[in-house]
Design an enzyme around this catalytic site. Structure first.
Site, short mmCIF file in Angstrom:
data_model
loop_
_atom_site.label_atom_id
_atom_site.label_comp_id
_atom_site.label_asym_id
_atom_site.label_seq_id
_atom_site.Cartn_x
_atom_site.Cartn_y
_atom_site.Cartn_z
N ASP A 30 -10.97 -10.41 2.16
CA ASP A 30 -9.99 -10.04 1.15
C ASP A 30 -9.32 -11.31 0.61
O ASP A 30 -8.98 -12.22 1.36
CB ASP A 30 -8.93 -9.09 1.75
CG ASP A 30 -8.13 -8.37 0.69
OD1 ASP A 30 -8.30 -7.15 0.55
OD2 ASP A 30 -7.35 -9.04 -0.03
N ILE A 31 -9.12 -11.35 -0.68
CA ILE A 31 -8.54 -12.53 -1.34
C ILE A 31 -7.05 -12.69 -0.99
O ILE A 31 -6.51 -13.80 -1.10
CB ILE A 31 -8.75 -12.42 -2.87
CG1 ILE A 31 -8.73 -13.78 -3.53
CG2 ILE A 31 -7.77 -11.46 -3.51
CD1 ILE A 31 -9.20 -13.77 -4.98
N ASN A 85 -7.58 3.24 0.96
CA ASN A 85 -6.54 3.83 0.11
C ASN A 85 -7.20 4.64 -1.01
O ASN A 85 -8.18 4.19 -1.61
CB ASN A 85 -5.68 2.72 -0.50
CG ASN A 85 -4.94 1.92 0.56
OD1 ASN A 85 -4.41 2.49 1.50
ND2 ASN A 85 -4.94 0.60 0.43
N GLY A 91 -1.82 3.35 -2.94
CA GLY A 91 -1.95 1.90 -3.09
C GLY A 91 -3.34 1.41 -3.45
O GLY A 91 -3.62 0.21 -3.35
N GLN A 92 -4.22 2.32 -3.89
CA GLN A 92 -5.55 1.85 -4.31
C GLN A 92 -5.44 1.06 -5.60
O GLN A 92 -4.91 1.56 -6.60
CB GLN A 92 -6.51 3.04 -4.51
CG GLN A 92 -7.93 2.59 -4.86
CD GLN A 92 -8.92 3.75 -4.99
OE1 GLN A 92 -8.54 4.91 -4.98
NE2 GLN A 92 -10.19 3.40 -5.10
N SER A 93 -5.92 -0.17 -5.59
CA SER A 93 -5.83 -1.01 -6.79
C SER A 93 -7.20 -1.31 -7.38
O SER A 93 -7.29 -1.80 -8.51
CB SER A 93 -5.11 -2.32 -6.47
OG SER A 93 -5.80 -3.05 -5.47
N HIS A 98 -13.81 1.24 -0.82
CA HIS A 98 -13.81 0.09 0.09
C HIS A 98 -13.02 0.43 1.33
O HIS A 98 -12.04 1.18 1.28
CB HIS A 98 -13.25 -1.17 -0.59
CG HIS A 98 -11.92 -0.99 -1.26
ND1 HIS A 98 -11.77 -0.35 -2.47
CD2 HIS A 98 -10.67 -1.35 -0.87
CE1 HIS A 98 -10.50 -0.35 -2.81
NE2 HIS A 98 -9.79 -0.93 -1.85
N HIS A 100 -10.88 -1.42 4.22
CA HIS A 100 -10.23 -2.62 4.73
C HIS A 100 -10.45 -2.66 6.24
O HIS A 100 -10.26 -1.66 6.93
CB HIS A 100 -8.72 -2.56 4.51
CG HIS A 100 -8.28 -2.54 3.08
ND1 HIS A 100 -7.81 -3.66 2.42
CD2 HIS A 100 -8.21 -1.53 2.17
CE1 HIS A 100 -7.46 -3.32 1.18
NE2 HIS A 100 -7.69 -2.04 1.01
P1 AMP Z 1 -6.79 -1.56 -2.49
O1 AMP Z 1 -5.47 -2.07 -3.02
O2 AMP Z 1 -6.71 -0.71 -1.27
O3 AMP Z 1 -7.58 -0.93 -3.61
O4 AMP Z 1 -7.58 -2.85 -2.02
C1 AMP Z 1 -8.12 -3.77 -2.93
C2 AMP Z 1 -8.18 -5.07 -2.22
O5 AMP Z 1 -9.02 -5.92 -2.96
C3 AMP Z 1 -6.83 -5.78 -2.11
O6 AMP Z 1 -6.50 -5.97 -0.74
C4 AMP Z 1 -7.05 -7.10 -2.84
O7 AMP Z 1 -6.41 -8.18 -2.22
C5 AMP Z 1 -8.55 -7.23 -2.78
N1 AMP Z 1 -9.15 -8.03 -3.83
C6 AMP Z 1 -8.87 -7.99 -5.17
N2 AMP Z 1 -9.64 -8.87 -5.83
C7 AMP Z 1 -10.42 -9.48 -4.90
C8 AMP Z 1 -11.42 -10.50 -4.95
N3 AMP Z 1 -11.80 -11.07 -6.11
N4 AMP Z 1 -11.99 -10.90 -3.79
C9 AMP Z 1 -11.63 -10.34 -2.62
N5 AMP Z 1 -10.70 -9.36 -2.50
C10 AMP Z 1 -10.10 -8.94 -3.62
#
Ligand code: AMP
Length: 112
Positions: A30-31, A85, A91-93, A98, A100
């Site tokens: 994760d970034i 999420n 909190g899904q972004s 995916h 975690h």
């Molecule tokens: P969620 O918020 O549960 O949808 O998780 C999305 C995750 O993707 C978050 O923890 C972000 O930090 C991660 N993320 C977003 N962009 C990247 C990226 N380019 N490389 C790795 N992780 C990422």
């Protein structure tokens, strides 16, 4: 899906720190890590979230969990949390399924 961030990562169009890859799934760090070890495991096929899993596409989820069990063993993680999420309120972004995988620190329950 052409405008999906994780589809682009799977395709190598956006760089990532790869942990593992096979024909069905891709794992990368994760970034913005929320624990000393924090990686994501995604199916290569685009599924928007857990809510999009069905009889036709769901076998990949069992596969992903075997990969998580194997990777965490290799990384020496005996205790860890697996989180997915679903939807904005949770909190899904990124709208690509995916999981975690977080470990390496004490955690609280319930999550915030
Ligand atoms: P969620 O918020 O549960 O949808 O998780 C999305 C995750 O993707 C978050 O923890 C972000 O930090 C991660 N993320 C977003 N962009 C990247 C990226 N380019 N490389 C790795 N992780 C990422």
């Amino acid at each position: 899906m052409s405008d999906c961030l994780f589809c682009k990562i799977v395709a190598g169009e956006i760089p990532s720190s790869k942990v593992y890859e096979d024909k069905l799934c891709y794992a990368f760090y994760d970034i913005a890590p929320q624990a000393p070890t924090h990686f994501l495991v995604v199916p290569k096929a685009h599924i928007p979230s857990v809510a999009g899993i069905d009889e036709d596409n769901g076998a990949v989820v069992g596969h992903i969990f075997t990969v998580i069990a194997s990777l965490t063993r290799e990384l020496g993680l005996e205790s860890y949390r697996v989180v997915s999420n679903i939807g904005e309120q949770a909190g899904q972004s990124v709208n690509h399924l995916h999981f975690h995988v977080l470990g390496g620190r004490d955690m609280t329950w319930p999550p915030g």
